[in-house]
Design a protein around this motif. Sequence first.
Motif, PDB file in Angstrom:
ATOM      1  N   GLY A   1     -17.293  32.878 -10.496  1.00 27.15           N
ATOM      2  CA  GLY A   1     -16.085  32.172 -11.039  1.00 27.15           C
ATOM      3  C   GLY A   1     -15.450  31.094 -10.028  1.00 27.15           C
ATOM      4  O   GLY A   1     -14.440  30.503 -10.514  1.00 27.15           O
ATOM      5  N   ARG A   2     -15.712  30.847  -8.837  1.00 23.12           N
ATOM      6  CA  ARG A   2     -15.383  30.103  -8.009  1.00 23.12           C
ATOM      7  C   ARG A   2     -16.207  28.627  -7.971  1.00 23.12           C
ATOM      8  O   ARG A   2     -17.066  28.827  -8.609  1.00 23.12           O
ATOM      9  CB  ARG A   2     -15.552  30.937  -6.661  1.00 23.12           C
ATOM     10  N   GLY A   3     -15.434  27.768  -7.415  1.00 32.33           N
ATOM     11  CA  GLY A   3     -16.174  26.548  -7.182  1.00 32.33           C
ATOM     12  C   GLY A   3     -16.757  26.269  -5.821  1.00 32.33           C
ATOM     13  O   GLY A   3     -16.315  26.312  -4.826  1.00 32.33           O
ATOM     14  N   LEU A   4     -17.869  25.639  -5.854  1.00 38.97           N
ATOM     15  CA  LEU A   4     -18.939  25.633  -4.585  1.00 38.97           C
ATOM     16  C   LEU A   4     -18.158  24.225  -3.948  1.00 38.97           C
ATOM     17  O   LEU A   4     -17.824  23.131  -4.375  1.00 38.97           O
ATOM     18  CB  LEU A   4     -20.538  24.936  -5.009  1.00 38.97           C
ATOM     19  N   ALA A   5     -17.997  24.602  -2.650  1.00 39.54           N
ATOM     20  CA  ALA A   5     -17.188  23.688  -1.864  1.00 39.54           C
ATOM     21  C   ALA A   5     -18.163  22.740  -1.011  1.00 39.54           C
ATOM     22  O   ALA A   5     -17.737  21.736  -0.330  1.00 39.54           O
ATOM     23  CB  ALA A   5     -16.422  24.445  -0.920  1.00 39.54           C
ATOM     24  N   ALA A   6     -19.517  22.801  -1.129  1.00 46.74           N
ATOM     25  CA  ALA A   6     -20.376  21.766  -0.370  1.00 46.74           C
ATOM     26  C   ALA A   6     -21.747  21.856  -1.077  1.00 46.74           C
ATOM     27  O   ALA A   6     -22.147  22.882  -1.893  1.00 46.74           O
ATOM     28  CB  ALA A   6     -20.560  22.297   1.158  1.00 46.74           C
TER      29      ALA A   6
ATOM     30  N   LEU B   1     -11.257  19.460  -8.974  1.00 54.13           N
ATOM     31  CA  LEU B   1     -10.797  19.194  -7.329  1.00 54.13           C
ATOM     32  C   LEU B   1     -11.476  20.526  -6.954  1.00 54.13           C
ATOM     33  O   LEU B   1     -11.927  20.604  -5.564  1.00 54.13           O
ATOM     34  CB  LEU B   1      -9.393  19.334  -7.182  1.00 54.13           C
ATOM     35  N   PHE B   2     -11.413  21.857  -7.529  1.00 57.17           N
ATOM     36  CA  PHE B   2     -12.049  23.339  -6.955  1.00 57.17           C
ATOM     37  C   PHE B   2     -13.272  23.343  -7.868  1.00 57.17           C
ATOM     38  O   PHE B   2     -13.588  24.590  -7.172  1.00 57.17           O
ATOM     39  CB  PHE B   2     -10.561  24.137  -7.342  1.00 57.17           C
TER      40      PHE B   2
ATOM     41  N   ALA C   1     -46.416  26.367  -6.769  1.00 53.34           N
ATOM     42  CA  ALA C   1     -45.173  26.427  -5.717  1.00 53.34           C
ATOM     43  C   ALA C   1     -44.190  25.328  -5.599  1.00 53.34           C
ATOM     44  O   ALA C   1     -44.924  24.071  -5.812  1.00 53.34           O
ATOM     45  CB  ALA C   1     -45.930  26.458  -4.102  1.00 53.34           C
ATOM     46  N   GLY C   2     -43.055  25.446  -5.707  1.00 55.46           N
ATOM     47  CA  GLY C   2     -42.080  24.557  -5.961  1.00 55.46           C
ATOM     48  C   GLY C   2     -41.881  23.690  -7.156  1.00 55.46           C
ATOM     49  O   GLY C   2     -41.244  22.771  -7.286  1.00 55.46           O
ATOM     50  N   SER C   3     -42.710  24.208  -8.206  1.00 58.36           N
ATOM     51  CA  SER C   3     -42.506  23.619  -9.556  1.00 58.36           C
ATOM     52  C   SER C   3     -41.172  23.754 -10.184  1.00 58.36           C
ATOM     53  O   SER C   3     -40.696  23.103 -11.010  1.00 58.36           O
ATOM     54  CB  SER C   3     -43.656  24.352 -10.367  1.00 58.36           C
ATOM     55  N   ASP C   4     -40.367  24.823  -9.665  1.00 60.02           N
ATOM     56  CA  ASP C   4     -38.821  24.854 -10.158  1.00 60.02           C
ATOM     57  C   ASP C   4     -38.044  23.979  -9.332  1.00 60.02           C
ATOM     58  O   ASP C   4     -37.340  23.090  -9.630  1.00 60.02           O
ATOM     59  CB  ASP C   4     -38.576  26.430  -9.958  1.00 60.02           C
ATOM     60  N   ILE C   5     -38.126  24.259  -7.951  1.00 62.14           N
ATOM     61  CA  ILE C   5     -37.414  23.406  -7.095  1.00 62.14           C
ATOM     62  C   ILE C   5     -38.171  23.357  -5.809  1.00 62.14           C
ATOM     63  O   ILE C   5     -38.616  24.304  -5.196  1.00 62.14           O
ATOM     64  CB  ILE C   5     -35.848  23.757  -6.751  1.00 62.14           C
ATOM     65  N   ALA C   6     -38.333  22.117  -4.962  1.00 58.82           N
ATOM     66  CA  ALA C   6     -39.170  22.249  -3.747  1.00 58.82           C
ATOM     67  C   ALA C   6     -37.982  22.198  -2.469  1.00 58.82           C
ATOM     68  O   ALA C   6     -36.906  21.989  -2.721  1.00 58.82           O
ATOM     69  CB  ALA C   6     -39.728  20.876  -3.743  1.00 58.82           C
ATOM     70  N   ALA C   7     -38.625  22.853  -1.479  1.00 60.36           N
ATOM     71  CA  ALA C   7     -37.796  22.950  -0.257  1.00 60.36           C
ATOM     72  C   ALA C   7     -37.132  21.542  -0.012  1.00 60.36           C
ATOM     73  O   ALA C   7     -37.866  20.472   0.074  1.00 60.36           O
ATOM     74  CB  ALA C   7     -38.615  23.512   0.853  1.00 60.36           C
ATOM     75  N   GLY C   8     -35.713  21.483   0.338  1.00 65.62           N
ATOM     76  CA  GLY C   8     -35.126  20.282   0.731  1.00 65.62           C
ATOM     77  C   GLY C   8     -34.502  19.543  -0.390  1.00 65.62           C
ATOM     78  O   GLY C   8     -33.672  18.744  -0.234  1.00 65.62           O
ATOM     79  N   GLU C   9     -34.816  19.952  -1.660  1.00 63.27           N
ATOM     80  CA  GLU C   9     -34.284  19.133  -2.872  1.00 63.27           C
ATOM     81  C   GLU C   9     -32.847  19.966  -3.058  1.00 63.27           C
ATOM     82  O   GLU C   9     -32.583  20.944  -2.800  1.00 63.27           O
ATOM     83  CB  GLU C   9     -35.128  19.491  -3.991  1.00 63.27           C
ATOM     84  N   PRO C  10     -32.088  18.964  -3.800  1.00 59.69           N
ATOM     85  CA  PRO C  10     -30.557  19.379  -4.024  1.00 59.69           C
ATOM     86  C   PRO C  10     -30.768  20.811  -4.993  1.00 59.69           C
ATOM     87  O   PRO C  10     -31.311  20.692  -6.142  1.00 59.69           O
ATOM     88  CB  PRO C  10     -29.946  18.403  -4.620  1.00 59.69           C
ATOM     89  N   ALA C  11     -30.244  21.658  -4.716  1.00 59.46           N
ATOM     90  CA  ALA C  11     -30.048  22.922  -5.694  1.00 59.46           C
ATOM     91  C   ALA C  11     -28.948  22.787  -6.374  1.00 59.46           C
ATOM     92  O   ALA C  11     -28.957  23.002  -7.751  1.00 59.46           O
ATOM     93  CB  ALA C  11     -30.226  24.326  -4.695  1.00 59.46           C
ATOM     94  N   LEU C  12     -27.524  22.955  -5.865  1.00 56.53           N
ATOM     95  CA  LEU C  12     -26.301  22.860  -6.701  1.00 56.53           C
ATOM     96  C   LEU C  12     -25.685  21.706  -5.739  1.00 56.53           C
ATOM     97  O   LEU C  12     -25.474  21.736  -4.530  1.00 56.53           O
ATOM     98  CB  LEU C  12     -25.657  24.165  -6.590  1.00 56.53           C
ATOM     99  N   ALA C  13     -24.598  21.141  -6.622  1.00 59.32           N
ATOM    100  CA  ALA C  13     -23.646  20.102  -6.039  1.00 59.32           C
ATOM    101  C   ALA C  13     -22.423  20.720  -5.772  1.00 59.32           C
ATOM    102  O   ALA C  13     -21.964  21.436  -6.562  1.00 59.32           O
ATOM    103  CB  ALA C  13     -23.695  18.829  -6.833  1.00 59.32           C
ATOM    104  N   ALA C  14     -21.682  19.990  -4.666  1.00 55.41           N
ATOM    105  CA  ALA C  14     -20.446  20.369  -4.460  1.00 55.41           C
ATOM    106  C   ALA C  14     -19.565  20.278  -5.551  1.00 55.41           C
ATOM    107  O   ALA C  14     -19.747  19.095  -6.171  1.00 55.41           O
ATOM    108  CB  ALA C  14     -19.872  19.707  -3.446  1.00 55.41           C
ATOM    109  N   GLY C  15     -18.713  21.264  -5.925  1.00 53.46           N
ATOM    110  CA  GLY C  15     -17.877  21.064  -7.094  1.00 53.46           C
ATOM    111  C   GLY C  15     -18.578  21.891  -8.257  1.00 53.46           C
ATOM    112  O   GLY C  15     -17.787  22.005  -9.409  1.00 53.46           O
TER     113      GLY C  15
ATOM    114  N   GLU D   1     -24.817  33.988   1.030  1.00 54.26           N
ATOM    115  CA  GLU D   1     -23.300  33.761   1.201  1.00 54.26           C
ATOM    116  C   GLU D   1     -23.332  32.158   0.535  1.00 54.26           C
ATOM    117  O   GLU D   1     -24.153  31.675   0.823  1.00 54.26           O
ATOM    118  CB  GLU D   1     -22.622  34.041   2.340  1.00 54.26           C
ATOM    119  N   VAL D   2     -21.725  31.868   0.431  1.00 47.42           N
ATOM    120  CA  VAL D   2     -21.811  30.532  -0.014  1.00 47.42           C
ATOM    121  C   VAL D   2     -20.240  29.885   0.323  1.00 47.42           C
ATOM    122  O   VAL D   2     -19.461  30.787   0.250  1.00 47.42           O
ATOM    123  CB  VAL D   2     -22.146  30.418  -1.541  1.00 47.42           C
ATOM    124  N   PRO D   3     -20.299  28.737   0.415  1.00 46.24           N
ATOM    125  CA  PRO D   3     -18.893  28.051   0.710  1.00 46.24           C
ATOM    126  C   PRO D   3     -18.341  27.748  -0.462  1.00 46.24           C
ATOM    127  O   PRO D   3     -18.891  27.186  -1.460  1.00 46.24           O
ATOM    128  CB  PRO D   3     -19.262  26.541   1.330  1.00 46.24           C
TER     129      PRO D   3
END
Length: 405
Positions: free
Chosen positions: A39-44, A326-327, A147-161, A179-181
């Motif tokens: 329920g929180r918002g990702l900060a980075a 914002l959050f 391998a990497g068919s869902d997401i490859a290493a280095g690709e954006p996983a989640l965006a801030a916000g 853990e997560v910011p």
Amino acid sequence: MHRTANRPASVEAHRDKVRALLAPLAARVDTVPLREALGRGLAADVAAPLDLPPFANSQMDGFAIRSADIPDGGAELRVVAPVPAGAEPAALRPGTAAPIMTGAMIPAGADAVVPIEQAVPDSFPEPEAAATVRLPAARAGTFVRDAGSDIAAGEPALAAGTFLGPGQLGLLAALGLTEVPVHTVPRVLLVTTGDEVVEPGSPLQPGKIYDANGTLLESALRQAGVQVARTGNSADNPAELADLLHRHAPEADLIITTGGVSKGAYEVVRQALADHDVEFGPVAMQPGGPQGLGSFDGVPVLGFPGNPVSCLVSFEMFLRPVLAELFGSPAPRTVLRARLAEALTSPEGKHQVRRGTLGPDGTVRLEGGPGSHLVHALAQSNALVQVPVGTAALAEGDEVEVWIL
């Protein structure tokens, strides 16, 4: 010194002011365990630290094969040691087939999986038995998750916000993160005002009403993931209200008041904030026209009207969208298009917000009238019907924008 705006602001302009007022709070960040981030918002931004899946694996229970070993008419192959999930298998030799479980690693040399249902016999042999199996041809890549068919290493996983729900936290866990910011949860001081208002459970004397605003707004704020502190109802005494705010402001990130922001003779919030940088003025919206915005002892202040429906509409139109932006929390309201089940009229110079019930057939039925006191109609509603400025009337069947509550 507070200011008074005489010309009505648009809904968008007032929301922009709320956003600017609260923007500095969005810079604060906490790093929390995944289990505390719901329920929180990702900060980075978060990039994938590894491939997902991390290795090629089987999409089915079946036989891992080399596609080149089986011609179009099928072939008989010798069965070798099975490949259970979680094991690192030996390389697959030409002319053999390995029983493989869903999610198990594809052996080196294998490039396809034939489902068990297509095998003859259509069952796995005993592990120690010398057995063969007849399998149809399969193209390379059949029922193989690369391998990497869902997401490859280095690709954006989640965006801030991003709002962190179960799916987002599951992804972070699958990527091995612990853990997560996240944005720091704002602390809101909620103050209801009015000599006529008493707490539920108290005797109701003539001319008095029970306080719905405190419970209404506290519930909405908590549902939005905000920490709320309530002081109880403040009487229409400007000095007492100012003293209350002075005492509690240091512990708050935002002060929200209800009532006392119009142009009447006993507008206690306007009087209590007379020496502070707060602007009071109308917004071209019905309900929820009178609004206050500014700061008290350096703490942002939002002054909402006193009628219960006006309070909630003010929160939904101005504060909730800004918190989401914002959050990253709460998640934005779902916005849909629906057809009116009945006609309506609206003040042409105002943005009207009606309460309604959206049905499974895609039509929205209005609940109650436009009045700002109709709490029962609000409780029956599951949507806010948006009637923009410049619209004086809409007919049954006309299309409108609705926000799902």
